[in-house]
Each structure stands twice: as structure tokens, then as C-alpha cells.
Design a protein around this motif. Sequence first.
Motif, PDB file in Angstrom:
ATOM      1  N   CYS A  28       0.874  -1.172   0.000  1.00 33.55           N
ATOM      2  CA  CYS A  28       0.000   0.000   0.000  1.00 33.55           C
ATOM      3  C   CYS A  28       0.911   1.221   0.000  1.00 33.55           C
ATOM      4  N   ILE A  29       0.809   2.027  -1.044  1.00 38.22           N
ATOM      5  CA  ILE A  29       1.655   3.203  -1.202  1.00 38.22           C
ATOM      6  C   ILE A  29       0.791   4.451  -1.065  1.00 38.22           C
ATOM      7  N   SER A  30       1.167   5.295  -0.139  1.00 38.70           N
ATOM      8  CA  SER A  30       0.441   6.545   0.083  1.00 38.70           C
ATOM      9  C   SER A  30       1.367   7.712  -0.232  1.00 38.70           C
ATOM     10  N   ILE A  31       0.885   8.623  -1.066  1.00 41.45           N
ATOM     11  CA  ILE A  31       1.656   9.819  -1.410  1.00 41.45           C
ATOM     12  C   ILE A  31       0.856  11.034  -0.963  1.00 41.45           C
ATOM     13  N   ASP A  32       1.489  11.860  -0.136  1.00 39.79           N
ATOM     14  CA  ASP A  32       0.880  13.102   0.343  1.00 39.79           C
ATOM     15  C   ASP A  32       1.707  14.263  -0.173  1.00 39.79           C
ATOM     16  N   SER A  44      -2.362   3.823  -3.378  1.00 46.08           N
ATOM     17  CA  SER A  44      -2.362   2.736  -4.344  1.00 46.08           C
ATOM     18  C   SER A  44      -2.060   1.426  -3.628  1.00 46.08           C
ATOM     19  N   VAL A  45      -2.684   0.365  -4.081  1.00 48.39           N
ATOM     20  CA  VAL A  45      -2.370  -0.977  -3.595  1.00 48.39           C
ATOM     21  C   VAL A  45      -1.994  -1.787  -4.822  1.00 48.39           C
ATOM     22  N   ALA A  46      -0.803  -2.395  -4.783  1.00 50.32           N
ATOM     23  CA  ALA A  46      -0.314  -3.100  -5.966  1.00 50.32           C
ATOM     24  C   ALA A  46       0.700  -4.170  -5.566  1.00 50.32           C
TER      25      ALA A  46
END
Length: 127
Positions: A28-32, A44-46
Motif C-alpha cells: 500500500c503506497i500513500s503519497i501526500d 495505491s495498492v499493488a
Amino acid sequence: MDILINKPIKISIDTIEIDEHLPSLKLCISIDFEKNGFELKTVSVAWFKCKALDSFIKNLELSKLAVFKDMDGNFKLKIDTKKKKLYWSSLKEGINGNTFKSEGNEQIDLDDIDNILNAFKAYPKWW
């Protein structure tokens, strides 16, 4: 948080699942992002092959173009050490065919590159 980068933008990466048969990680990638009155948060989940993480780290260590891309090509984090730029993009297709995309790039310096490298190197590998 398995990987945390705070500069030039905040990127946090958490492991959700692992697959030992095809050494891979569901992340799970979080960009702020918040600059000049503009705010964006994307999650995003990949699935990523473990060798994609190894290659990304190795290329950063060698000051080469480093790309961390998921297996479907929907998420990409790219560090261009020569141009001193960080690029990212995230694509999501909905069940009804709608497509959502967010992307950006940032100037980075050598300290940023070292911090990103160290954050990825600290990831607890199991392979």
C-alpha cells in the motif's frame, strides 16, 4: 510503516501481503503532496516483484536511473540521479471503465537521494 520518505514529498509504503511462490509483495503506497496551495493524497495498492525492489536499490546505489514499478505498470516511482528528479505516477481503473491518474515530479538533491535509498534499504526483506 515499512518505508517512509518525508522529503521532498511524503511517501509511505506498507506491506499488506507476501507471496513466496513468485517472490512478491502486495504494498500500500500513500503519497501526500502539499505545495503552493495545492494538496493531493493518493493511495495505491499493488503487487511488486521482490527483484523490482532489489533492482531499485541497486540502481540508486550505483547512481543510475532507478525505477520501482508494480507488476501491472499502474504505479511507478522513478529517481533520475543525473537530472536530480523524482517522478511518480499512479493509475487506477474503476470497474465501470473510468480511469484515474495522478502523477508528479520534484527536484531532489543528493541528501534526498541518500534518504530515499536508506529508507528502501531499511525495508525488512525476507527473500
